[in-house]
Design a protein around this motif. Structure first.
Motif, PDB file in Angstrom:
ATOM      1  N   THR A   1       0.823  -1.216   0.000  1.00 19.84           N
ATOM      2  CA  THR A   1       0.000   0.000   0.000  1.00 19.84           C
ATOM      3  C   THR A   1       0.857   1.266   0.000  1.00 19.84           C
ATOM      4  N   THR A   2       2.174   1.119  -0.086  1.00 16.30           N
ATOM      5  CA  THR A   2       3.077   2.264  -0.187  1.00 16.30           C
ATOM      6  C   THR A   2       4.094   1.985  -1.290  1.00 16.30           C
ATOM      7  N   ALA A   3       4.767   3.042  -1.747  1.00 14.06           N
ATOM      8  CA  ALA A   3       5.774   2.873  -2.796  1.00 14.06           C
ATOM      9  C   ALA A   3       7.135   3.274  -2.235  1.00 14.06           C
ATOM     10  N   GLY A   4       7.828   2.301  -1.657  1.00 17.32           N
ATOM     11  CA  GLY A   4       9.122   2.644  -1.098  1.00 17.32           C
ATOM     12  C   GLY A   4       9.973   1.487  -0.620  1.00 17.32           C
ATOM     13  N   THR A   5       9.448   0.684   0.296  1.00 19.72           N
ATOM     14  CA  THR A   5      10.315  -0.295   0.961  1.00 19.72           C
ATOM     15  C   THR A   5      10.679  -1.474   0.072  1.00 19.72           C
TER      16      THR A   5
ATOM     17  N   THR B   1       4.527   9.626   1.621  1.00 22.78           N
ATOM     18  CA  THR B   1       4.929   9.464   0.222  1.00 22.78           C
ATOM     19  C   THR B   1       6.384   9.870   0.027  1.00 22.78           C
ATOM     20  N   ALA B   2       6.767  10.979   0.649  1.00 19.51           N
ATOM     21  CA  ALA B   2       8.150  11.462   0.541  1.00 19.51           C
ATOM     22  C   ALA B   2       9.128  10.485   1.177  1.00 19.51           C
ATOM     23  N   ALA B   3       8.809  10.026   2.388  1.00 20.27           N
ATOM     24  CA  ALA B   3       9.714   9.132   3.110  1.00 20.27           C
ATOM     25  C   ALA B   3       9.900   7.815   2.376  1.00 20.27           C
ATOM     26  N   THR B   4       8.804   7.230   1.888  1.00 22.10           N
ATOM     27  CA  THR B   4       8.913   5.948   1.195  1.00 22.10           C
ATOM     28  C   THR B   4       9.595   6.120  -0.165  1.00 22.10           C
TER      29      THR B   4
ATOM     30  N   HIS C   1      11.963   4.793   9.099  1.00 20.38           N
ATOM     31  CA  HIS C   1      13.118   4.286   8.357  1.00 20.38           C
ATOM     32  C   HIS C   1      13.432   5.111   7.116  1.00 20.38           C
ATOM     33  N   GLY C   2      12.397   5.442   6.330  1.00 18.00           N
ATOM     34  CA  GLY C   2      12.636   6.186   5.095  1.00 18.00           C
ATOM     35  C   GLY C   2      13.239   7.554   5.338  1.00 18.00           C
ATOM     36  N   VAL C   3      12.804   8.227   6.390  1.00 18.80           N
ATOM     37  CA  VAL C   3      13.345   9.546   6.716  1.00 18.80           C
ATOM     38  C   VAL C   3      14.809   9.429   7.127  1.00 18.80           C
ATOM     39  N   CYS C   4      15.126   8.432   7.937  1.00 18.34           N
ATOM     40  CA  CYS C   4      16.522   8.224   8.343  1.00 18.34           C
ATOM     41  C   CYS C   4      17.407   7.954   7.130  1.00 18.34           C
TER      42      CYS C   4
ATOM     43  N   ASP D   1      13.040  19.228  -1.513  1.00 20.11           N
ATOM     44  CA  ASP D   1      11.809  19.538  -2.243  1.00 20.11           C
ATOM     45  C   ASP D   1      10.612  18.755  -1.721  1.00 20.11           C
ATOM     46  N   VAL D   2      10.851  17.546  -1.232  1.00 22.76           N
ATOM     47  CA  VAL D   2       9.729  16.724  -0.763  1.00 22.76           C
ATOM     48  C   VAL D   2       9.548  16.816   0.754  1.00 22.76           C
ATOM     49  N   GLY D   3      10.306  17.716   1.398  1.00 20.87           N
ATOM     50  CA  GLY D   3      10.046  18.006   2.805  1.00 20.87           C
ATOM     51  C   GLY D   3      10.741  17.131   3.817  1.00 20.87           C
ATOM     52  N   ILE D   4      11.840  16.489   3.445  1.00 20.99           N
ATOM     53  CA  ILE D   4      12.590  15.669   4.395  1.00 20.99           C
ATOM     54  C   ILE D   4      13.368  16.586   5.348  1.00 20.99           C
ATOM     55  N   PRO D   5      13.418  16.286   6.647  1.00 14.92           N
ATOM     56  CA  PRO D   5      14.209  17.106   7.580  1.00 14.92           C
ATOM     57  C   PRO D   5      15.664  17.213   7.143  1.00 14.92           C
ATOM     58  N   ALA D   6      16.280  18.323   7.482  1.00 17.78           N
ATOM     59  CA  ALA D   6      17.657  18.572   7.028  1.00 17.78           C
ATOM     60  C   ALA D   6      18.694  17.760   7.772  1.00 17.78           C
ATOM     61  N   GLY D   7      18.415  17.398   9.023  1.00 20.15           N
ATOM     62  CA  GLY D   7      19.416  16.677   9.803  1.00 20.15           C
ATOM     63  C   GLY D   7      18.799  15.786  10.860  1.00 20.15           C
ATOM     64  N   LEU D   8      19.628  14.898  11.399  1.00 18.16           N
ATOM     65  CA  LEU D   8      19.152  13.939  12.389  1.00 18.16           C
ATOM     66  C   LEU D   8      18.779  14.597  13.711  1.00 18.16           C
ATOM     67  N   SER D   9      19.374  15.744  14.005  1.00 23.36           N
ATOM     68  CA  SER D   9      19.043  16.425  15.256  1.00 23.36           C
ATOM     69  C   SER D   9      17.570  16.817  15.291  1.00 23.36           C
ATOM     70  N   GLU D  10      16.996  17.097  14.125  1.00 21.58           N
ATOM     71  CA  GLU D  10      15.569  17.430  14.054  1.00 21.58           C
ATOM     72  C   GLU D  10      14.695  16.235  14.422  1.00 21.58           C
ATOM     73  N   LEU D  11      15.275  15.044  14.353  1.00 18.54           N
ATOM     74  CA  LEU D  11      14.549  13.819  14.687  1.00 18.54           C
ATOM     75  C   LEU D  11      14.792  13.387  16.128  1.00 18.54           C
TER      76      LEU D  11
END
Length: 415
Positions: free
Chosen positions: A170-174, A220-223, A309-312, A365-375
């Motif tokens: 049901t997602t497009a990524g993993t 959608t962005a993360a996957t 996982h996808g964001v990391c 462009d798809v909104g992923i955080p810039a760094g791990l500290s944000e997570l």
């Protein structure tokens, strides 16, 4: 490199002598790199409406009772109940296990396995993204091999094929719906176990883009970035082949052409369908060429902090590829052109840098955080994260070998 260590050593298939403490890791690398096999499910259904075809196909396999493995969100939406009803119409009973967490755990696998055994299920159907698929693989593998899922951490440690598994995506990524990879969180150790086993390859994969239309932009962005990471890591892998290269190149092409639009307008069916193909192709690539330090490191972040996982992967990808430039500049240079970068007049190292910048732009462009500290990742945890990353089977095929200090520096750069 192999090395002798006196009495605590043995000879591996490559003819070298390795210390017992290093033997398992070395033999896993030999297994990945020396056998040019190509793993893929027996049946792969793609395109709008193919879920109905999958259910019809299932009716011919002779299954009597399926365990549907999914998460609470999809169960609440009624998707699992609808699937169970359609199976019932084909004379297949179904029991729903909706206890899968976003990073599936050993406990999830054990709970699902108990439900499977209590109901006498003879097949497993996973419904969702990577988490339900991975949990279902763990359940199906233990159902036939016995023991605990932790027994199978590493490469090809099972003796028997898993219970038949049909993976409905049901997602497009993993790409977990079609791979031999199974990632399960060990709650006690706070790590993700990488299980790379030919026996967890599903019997059938199903990618129906109509089931992906309502996914939110962030998911959608993360996957999508997860799929890009699969393609890039497979392309620079030391186990890459012409077949995996072809899959990785086409996956990168489709992702750069469609991910931004799929995030901007989730109801764009053509973009969703192209992303479904892209993630499947990326899966074909890494399923056979394996991965690298991006995944080895991301697994630790997911296991330790319970992060997506996808964001990391997306945050780590440019930093790991920067580390890889000394060993993979020509390959990264080639990817830059595939990503649409004008590399005319650039040397390999400069073009490799341009490739990394293209990845950064897409991620932004798809909104992923810039760094791990944000997570919420903390610098104080990095030594432990790095030590565990070096034990992860995914790092075996990274084009440039790393030591503890290298992995720590990558983590710090990604903060």
């Amino acid at each position: 490199m192999c090395g002798e260590d006196g009495r605590d050593s043995r000879r591996c298939p490559c003819g070298r002598v390795v210390a017992d403490v290093e033997a398992r890791k070395h033999l896993e690398k030999i297994t990945i790199m020396s056998q040019r096999t190509f793993y893929i499910p027996n049946v792969n259904l793609m395109g709008a409406g193919c879920v109905e075809t999958a259910i019809e196909t299932l009716s011919h396999y002779g299954f009597r009772h399926a365990l549907i493995v999914t998460d609470a969100g999809l169960a609440k939406m009624g998707l699992a109940a609808n699937l169970a009803e359609e199976l019932h119409e084909k004379n297949i009973a179904a029991t729903v296990f909706a206890g899968v967490q976003p990073n599936p755990t050993i406990g999830n696998v054990e709970a699902g396995l108990a439900l499977l055994r209590d109901n006498g299920c003879d097949c497993v159907i996973s419904l969702g993204g990577g988490s339900p698929h991975d949990c279902a693989k763990g359940i199906a593998l233990c159902a036939t091999n016995g023991g605990h899922i932790a027994d199978y951490e590493g490469v090809d440690r099972s003796a028997k094929p898993q219970l038949p598994l049909v993976a409905i995506n049901t997602t497009a990524g993993t790409a977990s719906e079609m791979t031999r990879f199974c990632i399960i969180t060990d709650e006690a150790r706070h790590i993700k176990m990488a299980i790379v086993d030919r026996h967890v390859t599903p019997l059938m994969s199903v990618n129906d883009p109509t089931m992906m239309l309502d996914k939110p932009p962030a998911l959608t962005a993360a996957t999508g970035m997860d799929a890009l990471t699969h393609a890039v890591e497979a392309y620079v892998s030391v186990a890459a082949t012409p077949v995996t290269d072809a899959c990785a190149v086409q996956a990168v092409t489709l992702i750069f052409a469609n991910l931004r639009e799929a995030v901007r307008n989730g109801r764009d069916l053509p973009a969703r369908e192209q992303m479904a193909y892209a993630q499947f192709l990326a899966g074909m690539a890494f399923n056979n060429a394996s991965l690298g330090y991006v995944h080895a490191m991301a697994h630790q972040l997911g296991g330790f902090y319970d992060l997506p996982h996808g964001v990391c992967n997306a945050v780590l990808l440019p930093h790991v590829q920067t580390f890889n430039i000394p060993a993979a500049a020509p390959r990264l240079s080639a990817l830059a052109g595939i990503m649409g970068v004008d590399v005319r007049g650039l040397g390999d190292v400069e073009a490799a840098g341009a490739c990394i910048q293209a990845i950064r732009r897409l991620s932004s462009d798809v909104g992923i955080p810039a760094g791990l500290s944000e997570l919420g990742v903390k610098a104080a945890d990095i030594p432990l994260l790095a030590a565990n990353a070096l034990k992860d089977a995914c790092g075996l095929t990274n084009p440039r070998s790393a030591i503890q200090e290298d992995i720590e520096q990558i983590f710090h750069a990604a903060l």
